[in-house]
Design an enzyme around this catalytic site. Structure first.
Site, PDB file in Angstrom:
ATOM      1  N   TYR A  23     -13.121  21.592  59.554  1.00 14.91           N
ATOM      2  CA  TYR A  23     -12.669  22.559  58.556  1.00 14.91           C
ATOM      3  C   TYR A  23     -13.756  23.599  58.329  1.00 14.91           C
ATOM      4  CZ  TYR A  23      -8.927  19.317  57.574  1.00 14.91           C
ATOM      5  OH  TYR A  23      -7.835  18.517  57.689  1.00 14.91           O
ATOM      6  N   ARG A  37     -12.835  24.293  51.960  1.00  7.54           N
ATOM      7  CA  ARG A  37     -11.828  23.599  51.137  1.00  7.54           C
ATOM      8  C   ARG A  37     -10.517  24.364  51.176  1.00  7.54           C
ATOM      9  NH1 ARG A  37     -14.832  21.139  46.052  1.00  7.54           N
ATOM     10  NH2 ARG A  37     -13.407  19.484  46.469  1.00  7.54           N
ATOM     11  N   ASN A  46       0.878  25.187  55.177  1.00  2.00           N
ATOM     12  CA  ASN A  46       1.502  25.664  56.411  1.00  2.00           C
ATOM     13  C   ASN A  46       2.174  24.533  57.180  1.00  2.00           C
ATOM     14  OD1 ASN A  46       1.843  27.478  58.778  1.00  2.00           O
ATOM     15  ND2 ASN A  46       0.526  25.920  59.660  1.00  2.00           N
ATOM     16  N   HIS A  54      -3.318  19.637  63.305  1.00  2.00           N
ATOM     17  CA  HIS A  54      -3.819  18.279  63.591  1.00  2.00           C
ATOM     18  C   HIS A  54      -5.088  18.326  64.440  1.00  2.00           C
ATOM     19  CE1 HIS A  54      -1.112  19.298  66.933  1.00  2.00           C
ATOM     20  NE2 HIS A  54      -2.001  18.658  67.655  1.00  2.00           N
ATOM     21  N   SER A  59     -15.901  17.087  59.019  1.00  2.00           N
ATOM     22  CA  SER A  59     -17.229  17.146  59.634  1.00  2.00           C
ATOM     23  C   SER A  59     -17.806  15.755  59.793  1.00  2.00           C
ATOM     24  CB  SER A  59     -18.170  17.970  58.764  1.00  2.00           C
ATOM     25  OG  SER A  59     -17.554  19.166  58.407  1.00  2.00           O
TER      26      SER A  59
END
Length: 85
Positions: A23, A37, A46, A54, A59
């Site tokens: 992310y 975030r 979405n 996916h 991390s």
DNA sequence: TAGTTGACCGGAA
DNA sequence: ATTCCGGCCAACT
């Protein structure tokens, strides 16, 4: 539609098969290094198949959550695409 | 408009 | 090594 949002979608959409991004990486690629975030928030909102949400993991090397009510399914998809652990 | 929440991260205990 | 706590951004109530 903010540019941050479209940038995030664009990046995630460009993730090749067998590859995964965290992310944070996506946030950085979108130009917002500390908005990792918000990335997750957008992903959950979405539901477009064009965007392989996916392929985005944490991390910590953890798979994280997934829409459609199945984080396990996400892990399974990743494993099937070639991502180990 | 302001406050709370969450598919998170990093550092501290 | 695992668990807890604060901080950050966008969306929701």
């Amino acid at each position: 539609m903010t540019e941050f949002q479209q940038k995030v979608y664009e990046v995630v959409r460009g993730i090749k098969k067998g590859s995964v991004m965290t992310y944070k990486e996506v946030a950085i690629a979108a130009g917002h290094p500390n908005a990792f975030r918000a990335v997750g928030s957008l992903m959950k909102q979405n539901y477009d198949r064009e965007i392989p949400c996916h392929r985005v993991i944490r991390s910590d090397d953890k798979v994280g959550e997934y829409n459609r009510g199945g984080s396990e399914r996400k892990a399974e998809m990743l494993r099937e695409e070639g991502f180990r652990r």
